[in-house]
Design an enzyme around this catalytic site. Structure first.
Site, PDB file in Angstrom:
ATOM      1  CG  HIS A   1       0.248   6.302  -0.499  1.00  0.00           C
ATOM      2  ND1 HIS A   1      -0.749   7.082  -1.030  1.00  0.00           N
ATOM      3  CD2 HIS A   1      -0.353   5.544   0.463  1.00  0.00           C
ATOM      4  CE1 HIS A   1      -1.905   6.818  -0.419  1.00  0.00           C
ATOM      5  NE2 HIS A   1      -1.695   5.880   0.484  1.00  0.00           N
TER       6      HIS A   1
ATOM      7  CD  GLU B   1      -5.713   5.325   0.186  1.00  0.00           C
ATOM      8  OE1 GLU B   1      -4.810   6.171   0.431  1.00  0.00           O
ATOM      9  OE2 GLU B   1      -5.828   4.264   0.804  1.00  0.00           O
TER      10      GLU B   1
ATOM     11  CG  HIS C   1      -1.839   1.123   1.350  1.00  0.00           C
ATOM     12  ND1 HIS C   1      -3.154   1.063   0.945  1.00  0.00           N
ATOM     13  CD2 HIS C   1      -1.658   2.384   1.821  1.00  0.00           C
ATOM     14  CE1 HIS C   1      -3.727   2.230   1.155  1.00  0.00           C
ATOM     15  NE2 HIS C   1      -2.842   3.056   1.689  1.00  0.00           N
ATOM     16  CD  GLU C   2       1.496   3.510   3.647  1.00  0.00           C
ATOM     17  OE1 GLU C   2       1.658   4.571   3.023  1.00  0.00           O
ATOM     18  OE2 GLU C   2       0.449   3.252   4.289  1.00  0.00           O
TER      19      GLU C   2
END
Lengths: 488, 488
Positions: A258, A284, A254-255
């Protein structure tokens, strides 16, 4: 164009200072000594004072009046500087500094109170944050909706009415999918031994596979995983639960979504207003694409099954298909960051409604826990057993991020649009994912989203990449296909 | 006193920003991703631009004119703010920003060039730093000696003539001691296996014994050990050589001396001009007292011998006395930071003479390596075999610290005065050190030096603690007693 050059030279220093402030926040969450919190609050307030002064410097107004954009890049830079200038001129310096000081301290109080399940200790801290953000929202709104005004910090152009319409469109199809899943045979679960060091090493390897550049970043531990920084110093954090390796691995992916967005912006935009993601919603869309649509795909799960068995030994699961089912298990859990793709947006809807009420003054902090618990029991069918499983689970409100949560769902929606377009444009995305190689998909994101940074407005960024205005259809189609297959 | 209150409120923000700048430097040396250096240089320049603007803000001049000190604390704060204000007004903002940017980048170039022994790559980088510091020295000196002007940043009130006189007083007695030691039977050396993790764990334990507060600090690795920060966030670094555990352990004790000085300043002075050490010389008096006079004492070596055998097993040494001799072995080594107490000041004398010549323009960077090597061979009797053992060994010049080196010797001199006074005032210092407990000695430092921060000028700080003006006598008496015993 001397006015534009002066404007950009001034702005470049501001952007550099903002990077320092961001990294000071990163330090606070990773390596800061516990006893340093009071001094850190003064440091953050000092940085905020300087940044606020620069962002409201009257010279900006003069330069903005004189500067004329000769190309799309200049046009976008001027647009972003003007938007922030007009926004920040509305917030008194005293309030900006107070917000910085209070939220810096509140974050530590939140972490301590969450660890000891001490809702009573957290309430006055949160009440102070809410009081200041209400004041800021009112100052920004000029008589309009203060919640909409706060949302602009995260999703320029977004508003609560559109968000509510989006949620109305999502809810029935999500609830139907959820009910079918919960009525079906439960998915299998993995078992085994997952030492922290091995989890972190595997997370780092997977981060590299998803394109994270460790020469311009690093991976550390924090209470709440996050990505920090723009340009050539973009750092990510994760967390480790030795009973649940998916927490660490999927938080990391997820990170990386980003961070890759920030790392891949065209370097010519370094330390300029467009040298960063277009909005939290577009951000996101990247983290969700990476985590869910790539990371939790049947193809990548096939690869990950083998890789995790190499690392951790037997997982108590006999096939790639069962592993895929375990990764995508649908359950009514308490924790947003651990939620499956169906429940995730229900978590957001709950927060969206409560935080609007907090900002509008129709809900007070003293009544928040009860309101949360009642709503959660209604939506999820299970009671909240403790504050860390309820209203104290997320860092966001303690640091003043009201109006931020809905961008997560908007990101899911954008992710649906983008991945639909990527799959149409690039052959072999799943074949590569099945070999542990997300690069066909991440490469499309890089070329069609990342490199442009904030050149275009959020919705235009998606439209430029996909050729169509964003809508909830592709996400819901994707979810119905995926979970219809998983829970037939 | 509204003017004083306004002055201090403004100054407090400046001090907080200076702490952020310091920690950004710490990050650069510890955790910064390698690829982030160009962006970091812009960030440091931006911070320096803001700090310079604040430190030269014309309102400071107005407040300083109107403010009247009602007590010694206010008097000292005003003195320090005035000194810095008058200094910084002389340096053009353009030059200050350029120095920040160039030295930030130069540090990375130095580290890379040092690692690859590439003097040719380092020379143009250093030449640029020297050019800027010459310009700054000239701006500060107003026609007087630019080197003296630069020294004021590190030792307010110090000057090269006094330093030269100090070195003239030291040199013959040091050279005599050194010659006797080198003519004697060589000291024994330790042998064994010293794993990095065990060294770091022992270093952390010893740091705690010397009073370092990990609640308000942390210990990490860096190329060049240093202490960073004031107030309640004071971080130290060390380095590890698996062949030489003394490098790690004594670097750590040294930095704990610096850090304890900062951590123990009376908290009422937090984020004020006197809430930090009085000068680099007084700072070094603490690091040297901790490292040498306490850490390398026969008493503490007795304890450390047992503790190291517990940790690492056999050290190839049969007695506490031989261990003490090994710790204090006198050898003509190349590296300043590894030098024994006799050679250390000879290293400084060499740098003092060369850096004065660089600033005065009587030596150019192209000729520096040859000058260094010639002087080193003369003073130490051994040739320099490579740049990292010669003029490229220290970080200081790459980051513009000219005028800093002599404060190391001044610190040794101050340490002699302070430890003489501590031993006269506190019974049982050695008995406690023999039990691994430096607290009687460190407690005296805390009560008589640390707590006051920069309340008094450097030499007055020493005089207040010892009851006498500082002089070289106590240090030389101490060295003659210690090394006369070790090399009879």
């Amino acid at each position: 164009m001397p006015a534009y050059d002066d404007l950009m030279a001034f702005q470049r220093t501001t952007e550099a200072l903002a990077q320092v402030a961001g990294r000071t926040g990163w330090d606070q969450e990773t390596f800061m000594p516990k006893g340093a919190a009071p001094q850190r609050a003064e440091e953050m307030a000092a940085l905020e004072e300087v940044l606020h002064a620069r962002r409201t410097d009257p010279r900006l107004g003069d330069w903005l009046e004189e500067a004329h954009a000769l190309d799309a890049v200049a046009d976008a830079n001027i647009r972003e500087i003007r938007r922030n200038y007009e926004r920040n001129r509305k917030v008194p310096a005293r309030l900006a500094a107070e917000l910085a000081r209070v939220t810096s301290l509140a974050q530590g109080h939140w972490a301590a109170a969450r660890a000891s399940e001490d809702a009573a200790a957290f309430r006055p801290v949160l009440a102070e944050v809410i009081r200041l953000r209400r004041e800021e929202g009112a100052a920004l709104a000029d008589g309009a909706d203060p919640y909409d005004a706060l949302m602009q910090d995260y999703e320029p152009g977004g508003n609560a009415a559109e968000m509510a319409a989006m949620f109305d469109a999502m809810r029935p199809r999500l609830v139907a999918l959820r009910e079918r899943a919960l009525d079906s045979e439960p998915a299998p679960t993995i078992s085994g031994t997952f030492p922290a060091a091995a989890q972190i090493a595997l997370a780092a390897e997977i981060a590299g596979r998803f394109g994270y550049d460790f020469q311009r970043g690093r991976l550390d531990l924090a209470v709440h995983p996050f990505s920090s920084g723009s340009g050539i110093d973009v750092r990510i954090t994760t967390r480790v639960d030795e009973a649940d390796p998916f927490n660490c691995l999927y938080s990391t992916i997820h990170e990386v979504g980003h961070a890759s967005y920030e790392q891949n912006v065209d370097p010519v935009h370094l330390l300029t207003p467009i040298g960063q993601g277009a909005s939290m919603g577009v951000h996101e869309s990247q983290s969700r694409s990476y985590e869910n649509q790539m990371g939790r795909s049947e193809a990548f799960c096939g690869w990950l099954y083998g890789r995790m068995r190499d690392t951790f030994g037997d997982l108590g699961i006999g096939s790639e298909r069962d592993f895929y089912r375990a990764v995508n298990a649908v359950r009514s859990g308490h924790i947003r960051t651990e939620a499956d793709e169906l429940h995730y947006n229900l978590h957001i809807m709950l927060r969206f409604d409560l935080e609007r009420a907090l900002i509008h003054g129709t809900l007070e902090v003293d009544d928040l826990e009860a309101a949360w618990n009642e709503r959660f029991a209604h939506d999820f069918g299970v009671p909240v057993d403790r504050p860390s499983n309820g209203f104290m689970q997320d860092v966001h409100w303690s640091i003043g991020l009201m109006g931020y949560f809905p961008t997560y769902s908007l990101g899911n929606l954008y992710a649906g649009c983008l991945m639909q377009a990527a799959r149409a444009a690039v052959p072999g995305i799943d074949d590569a994912l099945a070999a542990g190689d997300p690069s066909p998909a991440t490469g499309w994101m890089r070329n069609n989203v990342h490199q442009f940074g904030a050149l275009r407005r959020p919705a235009d960024t998606i439209a430029h990449a996909t050729g169509a205005a964003p809508s909830a259809g592709p996400l819901l189609d994707y979810l119905e296909a995926k979970f219809g297959d998983l829970y037939p």
